[in-house]
Design a protein around this motif. Structure first.
Motif, PDB file in Angstrom:
ATOM      1  N   TYR A 124       9.577   2.468  -9.000  1.00 39.79           N
ATOM      2  CA  TYR A 124       9.800   1.072  -9.395  1.00 39.79           C
ATOM      3  C   TYR A 124      10.073   0.941 -10.887  1.00 39.79           C
ATOM      4  O   TYR A 124      10.868   0.101 -11.307  1.00 39.79           O
TER       5      TYR A 124
ATOM      6  N   LEU B 228       0.442   6.763  -5.579  1.00 40.37           N
ATOM      7  CA  LEU B 228       0.645   5.716  -6.582  1.00 40.37           C
ATOM      8  C   LEU B 228       1.572   6.160  -7.708  1.00 40.37           C
ATOM      9  O   LEU B 228       2.471   5.434  -8.097  1.00 40.37           O
TER      10      LEU B 228
ATOM     11  N   GLU C 162       0.848  -1.190   0.000  1.00 41.27           N
ATOM     12  CA  GLU C 162       0.000   0.000   0.000  1.00 41.27           C
ATOM     13  C   GLU C 162       0.884   1.240   0.000  1.00 41.27           C
ATOM     14  O   GLU C 162       1.864   1.303   0.749  1.00 41.27           O
ATOM     15  N   VAL C 163       0.533   2.199  -0.854  1.00 41.70           N
ATOM     16  CA  VAL C 163       1.305   3.442  -0.970  1.00 41.70           C
ATOM     17  C   VAL C 163       0.358   4.629  -0.932  1.00 41.70           C
ATOM     18  O   VAL C 163      -0.805   4.516  -1.314  1.00 41.70           O
TER      19      VAL C 163
ATOM     20  N   ALA D   9       5.234   6.277  -6.480  1.00 39.72           N
ATOM     21  CA  ALA D   9       5.734   4.931  -6.200  1.00 39.72           C
ATOM     22  C   ALA D   9       5.955   4.160  -7.499  1.00 39.72           C
ATOM     23  O   ALA D   9       6.984   3.507  -7.677  1.00 39.72           O
TER      24      ALA D   9
ATOM     25  N   LEU E   3       1.116  -2.453  -6.449  1.00 40.35           N
ATOM     26  CA  LEU E   3       1.011  -1.268  -5.609  1.00 40.35           C
ATOM     27  C   LEU E   3      -0.445  -0.862  -5.540  1.00 40.35           C
ATOM     28  O   LEU E   3      -1.109  -0.761  -6.565  1.00 40.35           O
TER      29      LEU E   3
END
Length: 81
Positions: free
Chosen positions: A23, A16, A12-13, A19, A52
C-alpha cells in the motif's frame, strides 16, 4: 447518536510488513501509523483511513473484505500494477 461518517476500513492480513509495503510503495498511499507491536498500520486514503490488522489467518486468499480505491483511469492503473 449521529454518525459523522466512516472513520476507517480495516482489512485483516497475514503479513503486515508485506501488506503495508504494497500500500505504501506500490500504491503510494501515505502511511500514518505502523506498529509491529500492535500489528496495525493506517494509510490516508483522502476521505477514509485504510487500516491493516496483521497476524490474521487468511484462508483461501482473502477474508472477504473489499476496498475500492478510486483512480482517474482504471485501465491505466491496472496496466501499471
Amino acid at each position: 447518536m449521529k454518525i459523522r461518517g466512516t472513520d476507517f476500513v480495516m482489512v485483516e492480513v497475514s503479513d503486515l510488513a508485506a501488506a503495508a509495503r504494497f500500500y505504501r510503495e506500490v500504491l503510494g498511499l501515505p502511511q500514518e501509523i505502523y506498529s509491529e507491536q500492535y500489528q496495525w498500520a493506517e494509510f490516508n486514503c483522502g476521505n477514509v483511513t485504510l487500516a491493516l490488522k496483521g497476524g490474521a489467518t487468511v484462508v483461501g486468499g482473502g477474508t472477504g473484505a473489499r476496498v475500492a480505491l478510486a483512480v482517474e483511469d482504471i485501465a491505466a492503473a491496472h496496466a501499471e500494477l
